[in-house]
Design an enzyme around this catalytic site. Structure first.
Site, short mmCIF file in Angstrom:
data_model
loop_
_atom_site.label_atom_id
_atom_site.label_comp_id
_atom_site.label_asym_id
_atom_site.label_seq_id
_atom_site.Cartn_x
_atom_site.Cartn_y
_atom_site.Cartn_z
N TYR A 96 0.85 -1.19 0.00
CA TYR A 96 0.00 0.00 0.00
C TYR A 96 0.88 1.24 0.00
CZ TYR A 96 -3.25 3.58 1.69
OH TYR A 96 -4.00 4.71 1.83
N HIS A 144 -4.48 5.29 -3.27
CA HIS A 144 -5.69 6.09 -3.45
C HIS A 144 -5.33 7.42 -4.11
CE1 HIS A 144 -6.63 3.48 0.07
NE2 HIS A 144 -7.79 3.35 -0.56
#
Length: 250
Positions: A96, A144
């Site tokens: 991530y 994101h």
């Protein structure tokens, strides 16, 4: 002398192709404020003190997934923070990317792509000798991006990411609050001598907690205010924020 670059050849349109010296350094107690300043300058989201305290406390593979990047010998221009997470109901893991930040005058010079290459390689590297074995199988990397950040979306798509889903109201204090989840599938590659990319990454990242990882990059664009023969001994000012140089860190 600390040179910013070495002229390599002439590019089209009168622009120069130069060899740009860059270096990646671990996030430590001495330089974590540089990481905080860059993030605060570049990102719409504010990260609290615990975020940075946790970065400094990391060791082993986890520490290798967080870096600040210097331009030349002394000027911090960006940083990256990431972590490995398990994929539910599988034995695999994913990387991530929490933050990627580069000061605006130094964008489009491959700093971000080099930082991403480093953390992806570090996430797949075997455990360095002498450390507790913590190797995991990382099969994807994700991040994101705010839905209106068109340039960032295009940048990641050019690196092989694709939009997987849209999350409504992901952000709490910025507008628009929605984001896209961008994902890139990872697979180990094997060279002609049987070595994998993970093997190469292990050699590149061994001891990285205590030493700087140097690399260079060729590009056809330079910030207009940068002189190729200047030394990096000044404060870089952007939008009123003073970013300390490496030599000013206690």
């Amino acid at each position: 002398d600390c040179k910013l670059g070495k002229m390599m050849a002439s590019g089209g349109g009168g622009r120069k192709v130069v060899e740009l010296p860059m270096s990646l350094a671990p996030v430590t107690a001495k330089n974590v404020e540089l990481c905080r300043i860059v993030n605060a300058t570049c990102l719409p989201v504010t990260y609290n003190d615990k975020f940075y305290t946790d970065l400094v406390a990391l060791t082993g593979r986890a520490a290798n997934l967080n870096r600040i990047v210097y331009y030349g010998e002394d000027l911090v221009v960006g940083g990256i923070c990431s972590r490995i997470e398990p994929i539910p109901e599988t034995k695999n893991h994913k990387l991530y990317i929490m933050t990627v930040a580069v000061l605006p005058p130094y964008r489009r010079l491959h700093f971000a792509s080099k930082m991403l290459e480093h953390v992806i390689a570090a996430s797949q590297a075997p455990t360095p000798a002498g450390e507790h074995p913590d190797h995991v199988h990382v099969t994807e990397v994700y991040l994101h991006v705010q839905i209106n950040n068109v340039s960032a979306i295009k940048f990641y798509e050019n690196l092989g990411f694709s939009i997987k889903e849209k999350l409504e109201n992901y952000y709490k204090k910025i507008d628009p609050p929605h984001c896209f989840v961008l994902v890139k599938e990872l697979a180990p590659s094997t060279s002609s001598n049987g070595a994998t990319a993970c093997d190469a990454a292990a050699a590149a990242t061994a001891g990285a907690q205590h030493a700087t990882s140097n690399f260079s990059c060729r590009t056809r664009r330079l910030p207009t205010h940068v002189n190729c023969c200047d030394c990096l001994t000044h404060l870089e000012i952007y939008e009123g924020t003073a970013v300390p140089t490496r030599s000013q860190i206690p």
